[in-house]
Design a protein around this motif. Structure first.
Motif, short mmCIF file in Angstrom:
data_model
loop_
_atom_site.label_atom_id
_atom_site.label_comp_id
_atom_site.label_asym_id
_atom_site.label_seq_id
_atom_site.Cartn_x
_atom_site.Cartn_y
_atom_site.Cartn_z
N LEU A 1 -9.19 8.33 5.36
CA LEU A 1 -8.18 8.26 4.30
C LEU A 1 -8.42 9.34 3.26
N GLY A 2 -7.33 9.88 2.77
CA GLY A 2 -7.39 10.85 1.67
C GLY A 2 -6.59 10.35 0.49
N TYR A 3 -6.47 11.20 -0.52
CA TYR A 3 -5.73 10.80 -1.72
C TYR A 3 -4.23 10.91 -1.48
N PRO A 4 -3.45 10.04 -2.11
CA PRO A 4 -1.99 10.11 -1.97
C PRO A 4 -1.42 11.31 -2.71
N SER A 5 -0.17 11.61 -2.42
CA SER A 5 0.51 12.71 -3.10
C SER A 5 0.82 12.32 -4.55
N ALA A 6 1.25 13.31 -5.34
CA ALA A 6 1.54 13.06 -6.75
C ALA A 6 2.68 12.05 -6.91
N SER A 7 3.71 12.18 -6.08
CA SER A 7 4.84 11.23 -6.19
C SER A 7 4.42 9.82 -5.80
N SER A 8 3.58 9.71 -4.76
CA SER A 8 3.11 8.39 -4.35
C SER A 8 2.21 7.78 -5.41
N GLU A 9 1.41 8.63 -6.05
CA GLU A 9 0.52 8.12 -7.10
C GLU A 9 1.33 7.60 -8.29
N ARG B 1 -0.89 10.68 22.12
CA ARG B 1 -1.26 11.71 21.14
C ARG B 1 -1.28 11.14 19.72
N ARG B 2 -0.38 10.20 19.43
CA ARG B 2 -0.29 9.64 18.07
C ARG B 2 -1.56 8.90 17.68
N VAL B 3 -2.22 8.27 18.64
CA VAL B 3 -3.39 7.45 18.31
C VAL B 3 -4.70 8.11 18.73
N ALA B 4 -4.64 9.29 19.32
CA ALA B 4 -5.85 9.91 19.90
C ALA B 4 -6.93 10.18 18.84
N LEU B 5 -6.55 10.71 17.68
CA LEU B 5 -7.55 11.04 16.67
C LEU B 5 -8.29 9.81 16.16
N PRO B 6 -7.62 8.79 15.65
CA PRO B 6 -8.36 7.62 15.15
C PRO B 6 -9.13 6.88 16.24
N VAL B 7 -8.71 6.99 17.50
CA VAL B 7 -9.42 6.31 18.58
C VAL B 7 -10.66 7.08 19.00
N LEU B 8 -10.63 8.41 18.95
CA LEU B 8 -11.70 9.21 19.53
C LEU B 8 -12.65 9.85 18.52
N ARG B 9 -12.25 9.98 17.26
CA ARG B 9 -13.05 10.78 16.33
C ARG B 9 -14.46 10.23 16.11
N HIS B 10 -14.66 8.93 16.23
CA HIS B 10 -15.98 8.36 16.03
C HIS B 10 -16.75 8.16 17.33
N VAL C 1 0.86 -1.19 0.00
CA VAL C 1 0.00 0.00 0.00
C VAL C 1 0.90 1.23 0.00
N LEU C 2 1.13 1.79 -1.18
CA LEU C 2 2.02 2.93 -1.32
C LEU C 2 1.28 4.23 -1.03
N GLY C 3 1.99 5.16 -0.41
CA GLY C 3 1.44 6.50 -0.21
C GLY C 3 0.43 6.62 0.91
N GLN C 4 0.28 5.58 1.75
CA GLN C 4 -0.66 5.62 2.87
C GLN C 4 0.04 5.14 4.14
N PRO C 5 1.08 5.85 4.59
CA PRO C 5 1.82 5.37 5.78
C PRO C 5 0.99 5.37 7.05
N ASP C 6 0.09 6.35 7.20
CA ASP C 6 -0.76 6.38 8.39
C ASP C 6 -1.69 5.18 8.41
N LEU C 7 -2.22 4.81 7.25
CA LEU C 7 -3.12 3.66 7.17
C LEU C 7 -2.42 2.39 7.61
#
Length: 322
Positions: A169-177, A284-293, A16-22
């Motif tokens: 998830l959002g779109y990858p950058s131009a270089s990753s694409e 802090r690194r995991v707070a957003l994906p854990v709490l946003r929903h 999975v290129l261009g999605q390091p957070d995923l």
């Protein structure tokens, strides 16, 4: 187990290129022994990531395509009458696997969505008068498309709270694409020459990583920091009063299940980072994906154009690490 972690990282980042957070947050949820909801537009490798993770583990994988005509028994399995014996026998459904991809989960009606509640929360399914345990490694990866709303059934809060993390998830950058374009072309060119996939680890290895994450050292100050972050989602006025702005922006804060999820995910993040102790940065690194929903904003916040992520980032910046 360090080698297993590094091999899993390399495998996912290559697939999975261009999605390091995923890729990172998928591993966090897996090691934290929770389920994950992926939300993003079509074609950004949600299904590819799930299949790549399943392929890296010597496990049973099943993809369920959620549609409006799906029935609960199509997910959990059902009792089928056997004419030869004159008795009913249980035929397992696709949920009875190690890793399950619930594709476009918001396209199925509420009855089918609720069929996942018991499985995700109690790791068993009940059909008729009998309950059947699920695999020790039971990991649900659900996907949904936020663009299309017609013909969809939004997940209720009780179902959302069963997911340990929600990854936007959002779109990858131009270089990753460009890297994706070249990689897929190369894979298609050599498809007939490629051999079978080789698994990196077994479910037992993942269970060992989950146990190892739970045994990491966490100081009382980090525990207090986790609790204060949860309190900030419930009583934001206590933390945002110095901003001079309207603070009634959150209708409902995170539940105690969110506290437990933040603890587990912070531990998993520390393990993936190669440490045997947890720091506030892990939280802090995991707070957003854990709490946003798990947080519901008020009408005032929506009218002001503030998203849940905006509010959570503001709260995180105002809650000091002890």
């Amino acid at each position: 187990m360090v080698a297993v972690i590094e091999q899993l990282k390399d495998h996912l980042n290559h697939a999975v290129l261009g999605q390091p957070d995923l890729t990172h947050e998928l591993l966090v949820a897996l090691i934290a022994n929770g389920h994950v909801l992926l939300e993003g537009p079509p074609g950004i490798a949600k299904t590819t990531a799930a299949k790549a993770l399943a392929g890296a583990i010597d496990s049973r994988f099943q993809r369920i395509q959620f549609t409006p005509d799906l029935l609960p028994g199509d997910v959990t399995g059902s009792d089928i009458y056997q004419q030869e014996t004159g008795q009913f026998s249980f035929i397992p459904g696709p949920i009875m696997n190690d890793i399950v991809l619930a594709d476009e989960i918001n396209r199925a009606p509420a009855k089918v969505q609720s069929a996942l509640l018991e499985a995700m929360g109690e790791r068993q399914v009940t059909v008729g008068n009998h309950s059947y345990p699920l695999a020790d490694l039971f990991f649900v990866i659900a996907t949904q498309n936020p663009i299309e709303q017609e013909g969809t059934y939004p997940l209720p809060e009780a179902q959302l709270d069963r997911f340990m993390m929600k990854i936007n998830l959002g779109y990858p950058s131009a270089s990753s694409e460009l890297d994706v374009l070249r990689l897929v072309r190369q894979q298609d060119l050599h498809k007939t020459l490629s051999g079978p996939n080789t698994s990196i680890c077994t479910p037992a290895d993942i269970l060992q990583l989950q146990h190892q994450a739970l045994s990491l050292y966490m100081s009382e100050s980090v525990e207090e920091y986790i609790v204060q972050l949860i309190m900030a989602t419930r009583y934001p006025e206590r933390y945002l009063a110095d901003t001079g702005k309207e603070t009634r922006l959150i209708e409902f804060g995170a539940s105690p299940r969110g506290t437990l999820a933040l603890d587990r995910c912070a531990r998993a993040n520390a393990l993936l980072s190669g440490r045997d102790f947890v720091t506030p940065d892990d939280v802090r690194r995991v707070a957003l994906p854990v709490l946003r929903h798990r947080v519901l904003t008020t009408f005032e916040a929506q009218a002001a154009g503030l998203s849940v992520d905006d509010l959570l980032k503001r709260l995180i910046s105002h809650v000091p690490a002890l």
